[in-house]
Write a protein that holds these residues in place. Structure first.
Motif, mmCIF file in Angstrom:
data_model
loop_
_atom_site.group_PDB
_atom_site.id
_atom_site.type_symbol
_atom_site.label_atom_id
_atom_site.label_comp_id
_atom_site.label_asym_id
_atom_site.label_seq_id
_atom_site.Cartn_x
_atom_site.Cartn_y
_atom_site.Cartn_z
ATOM 1 N N HIS A 9 0.874 -1.180 0.000
ATOM 2 C CA HIS A 9 0.000 0.000 0.000
ATOM 3 C C HIS A 9 0.904 1.220 0.000
ATOM 4 C CE1 HIS A 9 -3.215 2.791 0.684
ATOM 5 N NE2 HIS A 9 -2.494 3.335 1.650
ATOM 6 N N SER A 10 0.528 2.215 -0.782
ATOM 7 C CA SER A 10 1.314 3.442 -0.830
ATOM 8 C C SER A 10 0.397 4.611 -1.134
ATOM 9 C CB SER A 10 2.406 3.341 -1.900
ATOM 10 O OG SER A 10 3.218 4.489 -1.890
ATOM 11 N N ALA A 11 0.227 5.498 -0.173
ATOM 12 C CA ALA A 11 -0.623 6.672 -0.385
ATOM 13 C C ALA A 11 0.189 7.845 -0.934
ATOM 14 C CB ALA A 11 -1.307 7.080 0.922
ATOM 15 N N SER A 12 1.393 8.065 -0.401
ATOM 16 C CA SER A 12 2.181 9.224 -0.812
ATOM 17 C C SER A 12 3.272 8.885 -1.815
ATOM 18 C CB SER A 12 2.804 9.896 0.417
ATOM 19 O OG SER A 12 3.742 9.026 1.009
ATOM 20 N N ASN A 60 2.030 4.319 9.473
ATOM 21 C CA ASN A 60 0.914 5.220 9.783
ATOM 22 C C ASN A 60 0.639 5.170 11.274
ATOM 23 O OD1 ASN A 60 0.651 5.817 7.087
ATOM 24 N ND2 ASN A 60 -1.111 4.500 6.744
ATOM 25 N N ALA A 65 -0.081 0.378 7.433
ATOM 26 C CA ALA A 65 -1.209 1.064 6.803
ATOM 27 C C ALA A 65 -2.498 0.286 7.061
ATOM 28 C CB ALA A 65 -0.978 1.193 5.301
ATOM 29 N N THR A 67 -4.887 -0.155 5.149
ATOM 30 C CA THR A 67 -5.218 -0.959 3.964
ATOM 31 C C THR A 67 -4.542 -2.322 4.024
ATOM 32 O OG1 THR A 67 -5.426 1.072 2.698
ATOM 33 C CG2 THR A 67 -5.225 -0.957 1.445
#
Length: 172
Positions: A9-12, A60, A65, A67
């Protein structure tokens, strides 16, 4: 052909960069396919079909994460087999498979690493590498700002190559 599955998972974008470096290292080894699946779409079939696993997550709030945690919640018991006639006994269908963890951290990253390790203990996976915690530099502590150090990206690339080579010779 041996398969390395990278669940991420990678948001940024930082974790995605780590995964790309890992894949760069693994892709140069014949006889190994390194594939990625987002934690939002990966399923138990992906895990069952893999010879080695890599879990990649941002840190996080000192944890993996959400997710990735939701992925574990969704597939954990699908990777277990009931071992008793009346239910209740379970055995991991992926026990013994090697795994490693990649963490993109704004702080120290250890909580994220430990949270993944704690969950996969239930599957009795074998930690084949201590993992990589890549701390962002140049941003505020605890933020998703800043860049990953070249040494961390090189370490992820080397891990990909080593994982792939070890699978081909049966060392993992």
């Amino acid at each position: 052909m041996k398969r390395i599955l990278v669940i991420h998972h990678s948001a940024s974008g930082g974790t995605r960069v780590l995964v790309s470096a890992f894949l760069d290292g693994a892709s140069g080894v014949d006889g190994v396919a390194a594939i990625t699946r987002s934690a939002t779409v990966a399923d138990a079939g992906d895990l069952l079909g893999a010879d080695a696993l890599v879990f990649a997550t941002p840190e996080n709030f000192g944890y993996m994460a959400g997710t990735l945690k939701a992925f574990f919640d969704r597939v954990f018991y699908a990777c277990m087999t009931d071992t008793t006639a009346y239910g209740g006994g379970t055995e991991s269908r992926i026990a013994g498979r090697p795994y490693a963890v990649l963490v993109c951290a704004g702080n120290d990253g250890t909580g994220a690493m430990q949270s993944v390790d704690r969950i996969v203990t239930g599957w009795r996976l074998r930690k084949a590498h201590p993992g990589i915690i890549a701390r962002r530099v140049g941003g505020e502590a605890g933020s998703s700002r800043g860049d990953l150090a070249r040494t961390d990206l090189d370490a992820a690339r080397e891990l990909g190559q080593l994982f792939a080579e070890a699978l081909t010779i049966g060392a993992l």
